[in-house]
Design an enzyme around this catalytic site. Structure first.
Site, PDB file in Angstrom:
ATOM      1  N   ASP A 202       0.848  -1.222  -0.044  1.00 58.75           N
ATOM      2  CA  ASP A 202       0.100   0.064   0.046  1.00 58.75           C
ATOM      3  C   ASP A 202       0.873   1.227   0.084  1.00 58.75           C
ATOM      4  OD1 ASP A 202      -2.837  -0.913   0.073  1.00 58.75           O
ATOM      5  OD2 ASP A 202      -2.089  -1.892   2.058  1.00 58.75           O
ATOM      6  N   THR A 203       0.274   2.104  -0.834  1.00 63.38           N
ATOM      7  CA  THR A 203       1.242   3.372  -0.959  1.00 63.38           C
ATOM      8  C   THR A 203       0.222   4.469  -1.537  1.00 63.38           C
ATOM      9  OG1 THR A 203       2.983   2.219  -1.813  1.00 63.38           O
ATOM     10  CG2 THR A 203       3.148   4.592  -2.579  1.00 63.38           C
ATOM     11  N   VAL A 204       0.714   5.853  -1.033  1.00 66.96           N
ATOM     12  CA  VAL A 204      -0.107   7.071  -1.716  1.00 66.96           C
ATOM     13  C   VAL A 204       0.707   7.723  -2.588  1.00 66.96           C
ATOM     14  CG1 VAL A 204      -1.584   7.193   0.237  1.00 66.96           C
ATOM     15  CG2 VAL A 204       0.206   8.319   0.321  1.00 66.96           C
TER      16      VAL A 204
END
Length: 528
Positions: A349-351
């Site tokens: 997960d990353t933004v």
């Protein structure tokens, strides 16, 4: 133009400024910052700080970040590496002596020092215009007063329930009553609000020194970690020279190693020898070529990438057009290659976010704690979720990505920037851990080869080669999936959406901005 009888959204089209993030509260914070006179850097930091609160499974101040920045609409691209390092007592021999045959995926021994806060403070000092205290206020407010859990955030949170249920001491704020929050539920973390206040008032010293640092380091040491206050205080990022390659008239910029951005450039170099534009964008033939180019590029990535300060990385050789020609020759248009080892890949997960302001300053910024909730280690007083980026290291001392004191791991998160005719054309990025090079290439070829606008390019169905299988989203036509099977690919349905992304396209001649935000996340693009 899209068919308005089908679900979807139009791209954002504006003239003054635009921001695109994976969460509406973050996009709103960016736009409010721009309207208050802030520049693109200010808006990006404000949005990133909000994301660190409202998407705690994907990012946070206990993680890392990278930035590409094109000032004043020009073709110069500035790169900042905000990734942290391993503890100075971390060695291959230590891990092997503890009985590990690989760096653990989760827990204290996967934690590297977080570089994100230092990155925010440095790029703000060098390129921002508004006071840092002002930029962090929206994030502080959401942490203190609460925010509503968005649908994709709840989906990701729930996917972690089993992993955290096995822990002896689950963080009571993130998992109230030992459960995961539902979409629409209100969450708050006063601990994190106080930590952000300290950063707002004291800058990087509010995080890397004093009570916050003591809380983090003492907690890690209590769990048996090798982390020390002196190393924590010394955490600092670097301006680095970006790498680039050309693709059909566009110059595509990426972060250099220890980042995996070179993987996307290599894929583009391979695909540049095929006339993709003559194919259907969702045909088996187009997707097959993308898959095969990815398999070859990832093989190079897995064998050759690491921290260039700890050994030579053959970036120039990897980007040489002759190297791409040799790799391309192994691809058969009607048959999957059989002589490649299966890549060892993982989702995370990353933004990612991008901002373009009225002066056409363009920011491409990505932040992450790697896997959902990072290492699973949360500093109890400060509320800081620590990343598990150390799990990327190898325990083979001859490998360029072998763990070593003060070394940065090979990093998956990669912002992108495209330049045309000497002027910035598009900040863009696609999240999703190891998927990101695939995502960058799919997005860029959708726009460049197939003429899609940024929103349509992000909406388009995706595939990914993972652990020997080709994961196919439900947006891929059945005929294309069957065509991949006929070419020898082991096709499976993607267990979750493949990544997420944002992009803002700049038309300097018309003075317009066209932006998109990935429907696989909760976010949106806004502008004026």
């Amino acid at each position: 133009m899209r068919d308005f009888q089908f679900p979807g959204r139009s791209p954002l089209r504006v003239t003054e400024a635009a921001a695109s993030t994976s969460h509406p509260l973050a996009t709103t914070a960016a736009i409010e910052t721009l309207k208050a006179g802030g520049n693109a850097i200010d808006a990006a930091i404000a949005a990133a700080a909000v994301l660190a609160v409202v998407e705690p499974q994907s990012t946070g101040i206990g993680g890392d970040g990278f930035m590409l920045y094109a000032p004043k609409g020009g073709g110069q691209v500035i790169a900042y590496n905000g990734s942290g390092r391993a503890p100075r007592r971390a060695t291959v021999d230590w891990y092997l002596g503890q009985g590990f045959n690989a760096v653990p995926t989760y827990g204290v021994h996967a934690v590297t020092y977080p570089g994100l806060v230092d990155a925010w403070c440095r790029i703000h000092a060098d390129h921002g215009s508004k006071p840092l205290d002002q930029l962090l206020q929206p994030a502080i407010r959401y942490a203190e007063e609460g925010y509503i859990v968005a649908d994709r955030v709840a989906f990701d949170w729930a996917a972690c329930a089993e992993r955290f249920a096995a822990q002896a001491n689950v963080d009571p704020v993130l998992f109230p009553g030992g459960r995961t929050p539902k979409a629409g539920e209100k969450m708050r973390d006063p601990r994190l609000a106080e930590t952000l206040r300290k950063i707002a008032k004291q800058g990087r010293d509010g995080f890397y020194k004093g009570s916050v640092a003591e809380d983090i380091v003492s907690h890690l040491q209590g769990l048996g970690g090798l982390h020390e206050m002196e190393d924590f205080a010394a955490t600092a990022g670097d301006y680095v020279e970006p790498i680039s390659s050309t693709y059909r008239g566009a110059e595509i910029f990426q972060m250099p190693p220890n980042n995996q951005g070179i993987t996307a450039l290599l894929m583009l170099n391979i695909l540049g020898g095929f006339d993709l534009g003559k194919l259907d964008p969702l045909s088996a033939e187009r997707l097959h070529l993308e898959i095969e180019a990815g398999r070859l590029a990832y093989r190079d990535r897995n064998a050759l990438l690491g921290d260039p300060r700890h050994g030579a990385i053959k970036s120039q050789e990897m980007l040489a057009k002759g190297h791409a020609d040799q790799l391309r020759a192994a691809i058969q248009r009607d048959r999957a290659m059989t002589d490649l080892p299966a890549a060892t890949l993982e989702h995370s997960d990353t933004v990612y976010l991008c901002v373009v302001d009225r002066d056409r300053n363009a920011v491409s910024l990505i932040n992450s704690t790697y896997h959902s909730f990072g290492s699973g280690v949360v500093a109890p007083k400060s509320g800081v979720i620590l990343q598990n980026r150390g799990s990327s290291f190898r325990l083979d001392p001859k490998h360029p990505n072998a763990i070593a004191p003060g070394k940065r791991p090979m990093h998956t998160i990669m912002p992108g920037m495209a330049v045309k005719d000497g002027r910035v054309w598009m900040p863009y990025g696609v999240m999703g851990g190891d998927y990101q090079p695939f995502g960058h290439v799919h997005l860029l070829t959708n726009i460049i080869d197939f003429g899609m606008d940024p929103q349509a390019a992000l909406d388009c169905g995706r595939v990914f080669y993972d652990f020997g299988n080709v994961e196919v989203e439900r947006g891929i036509p059945a005929a294309a999936a069957d065509g991949l099977k006929q070419r020898g690919h082991a096709v499976v349905e993607a267990p979750e959406p493949l990544g997420g992304g944002q992009a803002i396209q700049i038309d300097h001649q018309s003075g317009t901005l066209t932006a998109g935000s990935d429907p696989r996340k909760d976010g949106c693009a806004l502008g004026y």
